[in-house]
Structures are given as structure tokens and as C-alpha cells.
Design a protein around this motif. Structure first.
Motif, PDB file in Angstrom:
ATOM      1  N   ALA A  75       0.834  -1.203   0.000  1.00 42.03           N
ATOM      2  CA  ALA A  75       0.000   0.000   0.000  1.00 42.03           C
ATOM      3  C   ALA A  75       0.870   1.255   0.000  1.00 42.03           C
ATOM      4  N   PRO A  76       0.552   2.194  -0.889  1.00 45.27           N
ATOM      5  CA  PRO A  76       1.327   3.428  -0.941  1.00 45.27           C
ATOM      6  C   PRO A  76       0.930   4.420   0.149  1.00 45.27           C
ATOM      7  N   ASP A  77      -0.141   4.123   0.863  1.00 45.29           N
ATOM      8  CA  ASP A  77      -0.660   5.028   1.887  1.00 45.29           C
ATOM      9  C   ASP A  77       0.261   5.029   3.113  1.00 45.29           C
ATOM     10  N   PRO A  78       0.884   6.180   3.447  1.00 44.87           N
ATOM     11  CA  PRO A  78       1.801   6.237   4.591  1.00 44.87           C
ATOM     12  C   PRO A  78       1.124   5.881   5.918  1.00 44.87           C
ATOM     13  N   ALA A  79      -0.131   6.268   6.078  1.00 42.79           N
ATOM     14  CA  ALA A  79      -0.839   5.960   7.324  1.00 42.79           C
ATOM     15  C   ALA A  79      -1.013   4.453   7.469  1.00 42.79           C
ATOM     16  N   ARG A  80      -1.356   3.805   6.372  1.00 41.52           N
ATOM     17  CA  ARG A  80      -1.534   2.349   6.406  1.00 41.52           C
ATOM     18  C   ARG A  80      -0.198   1.655   6.644  1.00 41.52           C
ATOM     19  N   ALA A  81       0.861   2.168   6.015  1.00 40.64           N
ATOM     20  CA  ALA A  81       2.193   1.592   6.213  1.00 40.64           C
ATOM     21  C   ALA A  81       2.621   1.741   7.669  1.00 40.64           C
ATOM     22  N   ALA A  82       2.352   2.885   8.269  1.00 40.02           N
ATOM     23  CA  ALA A  82       2.703   3.109   9.673  1.00 40.02           C
ATOM     24  C   ALA A  82       1.907   2.171  10.576  1.00 40.02           C
ATOM     25  N   GLU A  83       0.636   1.974  10.258  1.00 42.96           N
ATOM     26  CA  GLU A  83      -0.209   1.068  11.046  1.00 42.96           C
ATOM     27  C   GLU A  83       0.296  -0.368  10.945  1.00 42.96           C
ATOM     28  N   THR A  84       0.653  -0.793   9.744  1.00 42.10           N
ATOM     29  CA  THR A  84       1.183  -2.143   9.543  1.00 42.10           C
ATOM     30  C   THR A  84       2.488  -2.327  10.311  1.00 42.10           C
ATOM     31  N   SER A  85       3.341  -1.323  10.242  1.00 42.58           N
ATOM     32  CA  SER A  85       4.616  -1.375  10.960  1.00 42.58           C
ATOM     33  C   SER A  85       4.389  -1.473  12.472  1.00 42.58           C
ATOM     34  N   GLN A  86       3.439  -0.710  12.980  1.00 43.14           N
ATOM     35  CA  GLN A  86       3.144  -0.754  14.411  1.00 43.14           C
ATOM     36  C   GLN A  86       2.566  -2.108  14.822  1.00 43.14           C
ATOM     37  N   ARG A  87       1.690  -2.654  13.991  1.00 42.61           N
ATOM     38  CA  ARG A  87       1.118  -3.972  14.285  1.00 42.61           C
ATOM     39  C   ARG A  87       2.215  -5.033  14.317  1.00 42.61           C
ATOM     40  N   ARG A  88       3.160  -4.941  13.388  1.00 42.32           N
ATOM     41  CA  ARG A  88       4.280  -5.871  13.353  1.00 42.32           C
ATOM     42  C   ARG A  88       5.113  -5.759  14.625  1.00 42.32           C
ATOM     43  N   ARG A  89       5.434  -4.532  15.029  1.00 41.46           N
ATOM     44  CA  ARG A  89       6.210  -4.332  16.260  1.00 41.46           C
ATOM     45  C   ARG A  89       5.459  -4.870  17.472  1.00 41.46           C
ATOM     46  N   ASN A  90       4.146  -4.642  17.508  1.00 45.28           N
ATOM     47  CA  ASN A  90       3.337  -5.147  18.619  1.00 45.28           C
ATOM     48  C   ASN A  90       3.377  -6.673  18.677  1.00 45.28           C
ATOM     49  N   LEU A  91       3.282  -7.308  17.510  1.00 46.15           N
ATOM     50  CA  LEU A  91       3.319  -8.770  17.462  1.00 46.15           C
ATOM     51  C   LEU A  91       4.683  -9.278  17.922  1.00 46.15           C
ATOM     52  N   ILE A  92       5.743  -8.661  17.439  1.00 48.30           N
ATOM     53  CA  ILE A  92       7.096  -9.083  17.822  1.00 48.30           C
ATOM     54  C   ILE A  92       7.287  -8.928  19.327  1.00 48.30           C
ATOM     55  N   GLU A  93       6.859  -7.814  19.869  1.00 50.56           N
ATOM     56  CA  GLU A  93       6.984  -7.592  21.319  1.00 50.56           C
ATOM     57  C   GLU A  93       6.168  -8.609  22.096  1.00 50.56           C
ATOM     58  N   ALA A  94       4.967  -8.917  21.597  1.00 50.24           N
ATOM     59  CA  ALA A  94       4.122  -9.892  22.286  1.00 50.24           C
ATOM     60  C   ALA A  94       4.758 -11.280  22.243  1.00 50.24           C
ATOM     61  N   ILE A  95       5.280 -11.682  21.089  1.00 51.00           N
ATOM     62  CA  ILE A  95       5.940 -12.983  20.987  1.00 51.00           C
ATOM     63  C   ILE A  95       7.144 -13.029  21.918  1.00 51.00           C
ATOM     64  N   ALA A  96       7.868 -11.932  21.990  1.00 49.48           N
ATOM     65  CA  ALA A  96       9.050 -11.863  22.857  1.00 49.48           C
ATOM     66  C   ALA A  96       8.677 -12.045  24.323  1.00 49.48           C
ATOM     67  N   GLY A  97       7.457 -11.689  24.695  1.00 51.36           N
ATOM     68  CA  GLY A  97       7.019 -11.806  26.078  1.00 51.36           C
ATOM     69  C   GLY A  97       6.534 -13.189  26.467  1.00 51.36           C
ATOM     70  N   LEU A  98       6.409 -14.075  25.486  1.00 51.37           N
ATOM     71  CA  LEU A  98       5.945 -15.433  25.775  1.00 51.37           C
ATOM     72  C   LEU A  98       7.043 -16.245  26.454  1.00 51.37           C
ATOM     73  N   PRO A  99       6.656 -17.218  27.271  1.00 49.88           N
ATOM     74  CA  PRO A  99       7.656 -18.144  27.816  1.00 49.88           C
ATOM     75  C   PRO A  99       8.352 -18.882  26.664  1.00 49.88           C
ATOM     76  N   LEU A 100       9.571 -19.313  26.893  1.00 50.55           N
ATOM     77  CA  LEU A 100      10.400 -19.902  25.845  1.00 50.55           C
ATOM     78  C   LEU A 100       9.690 -21.030  25.085  1.00 50.55           C
ATOM     79  N   GLY A 101       9.081 -21.956  25.775  1.00 54.43           N
ATOM     80  CA  GLY A 101       8.417 -23.081  25.110  1.00 54.43           C
ATOM     81  C   GLY A 101       7.312 -22.635  24.176  1.00 54.43           C
ATOM     82  N   GLN A 102       6.538 -21.651  24.602  1.00 50.04           N
ATOM     83  CA  GLN A 102       5.477 -21.125  23.755  1.00 50.04           C
ATOM     84  C   GLN A 102       6.062 -20.329  22.584  1.00 50.04           C
ATOM     85  N   ARG A 103       7.100 -19.562  22.856  1.00 52.63           N
ATOM     86  CA  ARG A 103       7.752 -18.773  21.805  1.00 52.63           C
ATOM     87  C   ARG A 103       8.284 -19.696  20.710  1.00 52.63           C
ATOM     88  N   GLN A 104       8.898 -20.807  21.116  1.00 54.83           N
ATOM     89  CA  GLN A 104       9.452 -21.746  20.140  1.00 54.83           C
ATOM     90  C   GLN A 104       8.370 -22.288  19.206  1.00 54.83           C
TER      91      GLN A 104
END
Length: 147
Positions: A75-104
Motif C-alpha cells: 500500500a502506498p498510503d503512509p498511514a496504512r504503512a505506519a499502522e502495519t509497521s506498528q502492528r508488526r512491532r506489537n506482534l514481535i513484542e508480544a511474541i518476545a514476552g511469551l515463555p520460551l516453550g510457547q515462543r518456540q
């Protein structure tokens, strides 16, 4: 696949490269022990995860990054790109917070591994994988629903 597994354990790019090299050496040494009980892909993932756990124990590195950095939003829309980027960061942070077995199991699931392959890669039974994945998904939904 190996790069993404390494990135799921080590956020710092330089340390991630070091870990990837450690994984490569570990695979080279481990390949003669492959007995064909599982696919080569599963065997490699298991070696990569075990090597990564050893790396964490040695370096006490904090897990911060879980996915490949090259999510592309057409998407060329900067707002949508920023939203996608934020969602990705949120997912990565959430996965990082999982216990090791669940993260794996989440990381391998994102790599397209079946529950059976994940169990073989991690040395646990398929029911354990299903249970960990279910708990991880529930926790991720809860955490991401709050954001």
C-alpha cells in the motif's frame, strides 16, 4: 528459516549473525548424526533451536525480535504503512514476552511447521506442541487486544 530462527532468539543484528554462524557450525557437526527419523528441515530446526538456547544461556541475551524484518506492505498510503509497521512491532513484542516453550512453537508455526514437525524439532510430543500453541495464541490475542 535458520535466519528467522536466529532472529527469534537474538534481536541485535551483530549477535544474530554470530548466532547464525554458530547454528551453521552446529549443523555441519550434527549432520553425520542425522538418522532420517525426521525430515532434514525438522532436524535442522531442532539443531538451530538447541544451539540458540545454548547461545542464550552463554550470553544471557534478551529476546526482542521474532520475525523477519522484511514485511512489505504494497500500500502506498503512509498511514496504512505506519499502522502495519506498528502492528508488526506489537506482534514481535508480544511474541518476545511469551515463555520460551510457547515462543518456540509460535516461531516454528510461523515458519510453516506442522505440529508433528514442531514436536520433532523441539523434542516434545505433538500434544505438548498443541497445548503450548493454544496457550500462546490465547495469550497473544489477549495482549494484542489490549493495544
Amino acid at each position: 528459516m535458520l535466519s528467522r530462527i536466529a532472529a527469534s532468539y537474538e534481536a541485535d543484528p551483530a549477535r544474530c549473525q554470530d548466532l547464525l554462524q554458530e547454528i551453521s557450525v552446529a549443523l555441519w557437526k550434527a549432520l553425520p548424526r542425522w538418522r532420517g527419523e525426521a525430515s532434514v528441515r525438522t532436524f535442522c530446526a531442532r539443531v538451530a533451536h538447541n544451539c540458540s538456547i545454548d547461545h542464550l544461556a552463554r550470553n544471557r541475551a534478551r529476546y526482542e525480535d521474532a520475525l523477519d524484518d522484511e514485511w512489505v506492505d504494497p500500500a502506498p498510503d503512509p498511514a496504512r504503512a505506519a499502522e502495519t509497521s506498528q502492528r508488526r512491532r506489537n506482534l514481535i513484542e508480544a511474541i518476545a514476552g511469551l515463555p520460551l516453550g510457547q515462543r518456540q512453537v509460535v516461531v516454528l508455526s510461523l515458519e510453516g511447521f506442522s505440529q508433528r514437525e514442531t514436536g520433532q524439532a523441539l523434542g516434545v510430543d505433538e500434544n505438548t506442541v498443541a497445548q503450548r500453541l493454544s496457550r500462546a495464541r490465547r495469550q497473544l490475542r489477549e495482549w494484542l487486544g489490549e493495544r
